[in-house]
Design a protein around this motif. Structure first.
Motif, PDB file in Angstrom:
ATOM      1  N   ALA A  88     -37.770  26.478   0.611  1.00 12.19           N
ATOM      2  CA  ALA A  88     -36.435  26.099   0.150  1.00 12.19           C
ATOM      3  C   ALA A  88     -36.456  25.703  -1.326  1.00 12.19           C
ATOM      4  O   ALA A  88     -35.555  26.059  -2.096  1.00 12.19           O
ATOM      5  CB  ALA A  88     -35.905  24.939   1.000  1.00 12.19           C
ATOM      6  N   THR A  89     -37.498  24.984  -1.719  1.00  8.25           N
ATOM      7  CA  THR A  89     -37.635  24.570  -3.127  1.00  8.25           C
ATOM      8  C   THR A  89     -37.796  25.785  -4.020  1.00  8.25           C
ATOM      9  O   THR A  89     -37.200  25.872  -5.100  1.00  8.25           O
ATOM     10  CB  THR A  89     -38.850  23.639  -3.296  1.00  8.25           C
ATOM     11  N   GLU A 137     -40.049  23.521   3.633  1.00 10.13           N
ATOM     12  CA  GLU A 137     -39.542  22.767   2.490  1.00 10.13           C
ATOM     13  C   GLU A 137     -39.943  23.434   1.174  1.00 10.13           C
ATOM     14  O   GLU A 137     -39.153  23.508   0.221  1.00 10.13           O
ATOM     15  CB  GLU A 137     -40.079  21.337   2.528  1.00 10.13           C
ATOM     16  N   ARG A 167     -36.783  28.857  -3.405  1.00  9.99           N
ATOM     17  CA  ARG A 167     -35.530  29.604  -3.439  1.00  9.99           C
ATOM     18  C   ARG A 167     -34.548  28.964  -4.430  1.00  9.99           C
ATOM     19  O   ARG A 167     -33.873  29.664  -5.184  1.00  9.99           O
ATOM     20  CB  ARG A 167     -34.916  29.649  -2.035  1.00  9.99           C
ATOM     21  N   THR A 168     -34.501  27.652  -4.452  1.00  8.87           N
ATOM     22  CA  THR A 168     -33.636  26.942  -5.399  1.00  8.87           C
ATOM     23  C   THR A 168     -34.058  27.213  -6.833  1.00  8.87           C
ATOM     24  O   THR A 168     -33.226  27.418  -7.723  1.00  8.87           O
ATOM     25  CB  THR A 168     -33.672  25.430  -5.119  1.00  8.87           C
ATOM     26  N   GLU A 169     -35.371  27.236  -7.050  1.00  2.33           N
ATOM     27  CA  GLU A 169     -35.879  27.473  -8.398  1.00  2.33           C
ATOM     28  C   GLU A 169     -35.571  28.894  -8.860  1.00  2.33           C
ATOM     29  O   GLU A 169     -35.198  29.123 -10.017  1.00  2.33           O
ATOM     30  CB  GLU A 169     -37.398  27.244  -8.425  1.00  2.33           C
ATOM     31  N   GLU A 214     -33.074  30.698  -7.946  1.00  2.19           N
ATOM     32  CA  GLU A 214     -31.647  30.758  -8.251  1.00  2.19           C
ATOM     33  C   GLU A 214     -31.361  30.114  -9.609  1.00  2.19           C
ATOM     34  O   GLU A 214     -30.511  30.590 -10.358  1.00  2.19           O
ATOM     35  CB  GLU A 214     -30.846  30.058  -7.154  1.00  2.19           C
ATOM     36  N   ARG A 215     -32.097  29.043  -9.921  1.00  7.19           N
ATOM     37  CA  ARG A 215     -31.864  28.335 -11.181  1.00  7.19           C
ATOM     38  C   ARG A 215     -32.188  29.208 -12.380  1.00  7.19           C
ATOM     39  O   ARG A 215     -31.469  29.188 -13.388  1.00  7.19           O
ATOM     40  CB  ARG A 215     -32.712  27.059 -11.233  1.00  7.19           C
ATOM     41  N   GLU A 241     -32.094  32.410 -12.424  1.00  7.47           N
ATOM     42  CA  GLU A 241     -31.364  33.675 -12.293  1.00  7.47           C
ATOM     43  C   GLU A 241     -32.324  34.861 -12.197  1.00  7.47           C
ATOM     44  O   GLU A 241     -32.210  35.842 -12.939  1.00  7.47           O
ATOM     45  CB  GLU A 241     -30.404  33.874 -13.473  1.00  7.47           C
TER      46      GLU A 241
END
Length: 308
Positions: free
Chosen positions: A63-64, A60, A66-68, A70-71, A73
């Motif tokens: 995943a968090t 988890e 990886r999202t950050e 991407e946010r 850039e």
């Protein structure tokens, strides 16, 4: 890959500009169309969001994280940073050699760049009020005094190098003002370009069996400068961005007036080195200054419709 290559080349163009006092990498970012994206990416970085990296075993958390990434850039920032770094490493050697071997035409060129940039940016301030005039006068006096001190020699202590890195990084959010300009004011321009060249030469020398001591010595200075730049990105760049957003005209007047006051330094360098070589003539300084001013005015002519 095509997009990454385009961003990398844009980073090279930004880094090339920031190595030269008076030319801003942020202006180049405007020209190539990535300024807004860059500012959004920088200001969206929150160190607290990287806490999941401390728990790499947790799916988890990964995943968090990886999202950050991407946010904010991260691939864009890393690719752009690689391009900027490439240009800085290559051109810092050229600029250091020019400043030390041909100081009169080089500093004459710097004078033209800085003076023309100040003229162009003063035109963007608009209406002059009493407060803006006062801010401008304070900045001119401040830069004049500081460059008088730095012209006589400034210690290259870790603290000074750290502060120089933190201040120079602000050029990423300031169209018209370059990181090299701030280094010039602080008396660290020739030192940092020379140290970076020594560091790169040392790394290449390691492949040929040379000693590691020069790499450690110069690498420590580069690392201190880099840490200052990273911290400046999270602090001073945000402060300057806030000031430009809330008090744009006054902030711009202050920054541009710093450029005017700092003209004392290239004048001093030219005067001190006159007659020391075949290129150390007043004519060489004047011609180089005209070339520098012409370059800035030419860029301004074709970017006049860009919104800062």
């Amino acid at each position: 890959m095509r997009e990454f290559l385009a961003v990398y080349l844009k980073g090279i163009s930004m880094g090339s500009a920031d190595v030269v006092p008076g030319v801003s990498g942020a202006t180049i970012a405007l020209i190539v169309g990535i300024y807004d994206r860059l500012i959004r990416a920088i200001t969206s970085i929150d160190p607290r969001a990287f806490r999941p990296a401390l728990r790499p075993h947790d799916p988890e958390a990964r995943a968090t994280l990886r999202t950050e990434l991407e946010r904010i850039e991260l691939p864009f920032l890393l690719t752009l940073g690689l391009g900027i770094g490439t240009a800085v490493v290559i051109l810092s050697r050229v600029m250091h050699g020019a400043a030390t071997t041909y100081p009169v035409p080089t500093y004459g060129f710097f004078f033209g760049l800085i003076a023309a940039s100040a003229i162009v940016l003063y035109g963007a301030i608009g209406t002059w009020t009493g407060g803006r005039l006062l801010v401008s006068a304070v900045a001119i006096v401040l830069a004049f005094v500081v460059t008088g001190v730095t012209a006589d020699g400034v210690p290259h202590s870790p603290l000074v190098v750290f502060v120089a890195g933190a201040i120079a990084i602000c050029a990423m959010v300031l169209p018209g003002v370059s990181g090299a300009f701030f280094l010039l004011i602080l008396g660290q321009y020739e030192y940092m370009t020379g140290t970076l060249s020594t560091f790169v030469d040392g790394l290449i020398g390691l492949l040929e069996g040379d000693a590691i001591a020069p790499v450690i010595e110069s690498g420590t200075v580069v690392a201190v400068f880099g840490v200052g730049a990273v911290l400046g990105l999270f602090t001073m760049a945000h402060v300057v961005g806030y000031a430009l957003e809330r008090y744009r005209a006054a902030t711009l007047a202050f920054l541009v007036s710093l450029m005017v006051g700092s003209l004392r330094l290239p004048v001093t360098e030219v005067w001190t080195n006159l007659g020391e070589s075949s290129t150390g003539t007043p004519v060489a300084a004047v011609v180089a200054g005209i070339v520098g001013a012409g370059a800035v005015l030419l860029v301004d002519r074709y970017t006049d419709d860009l919104e800062y």
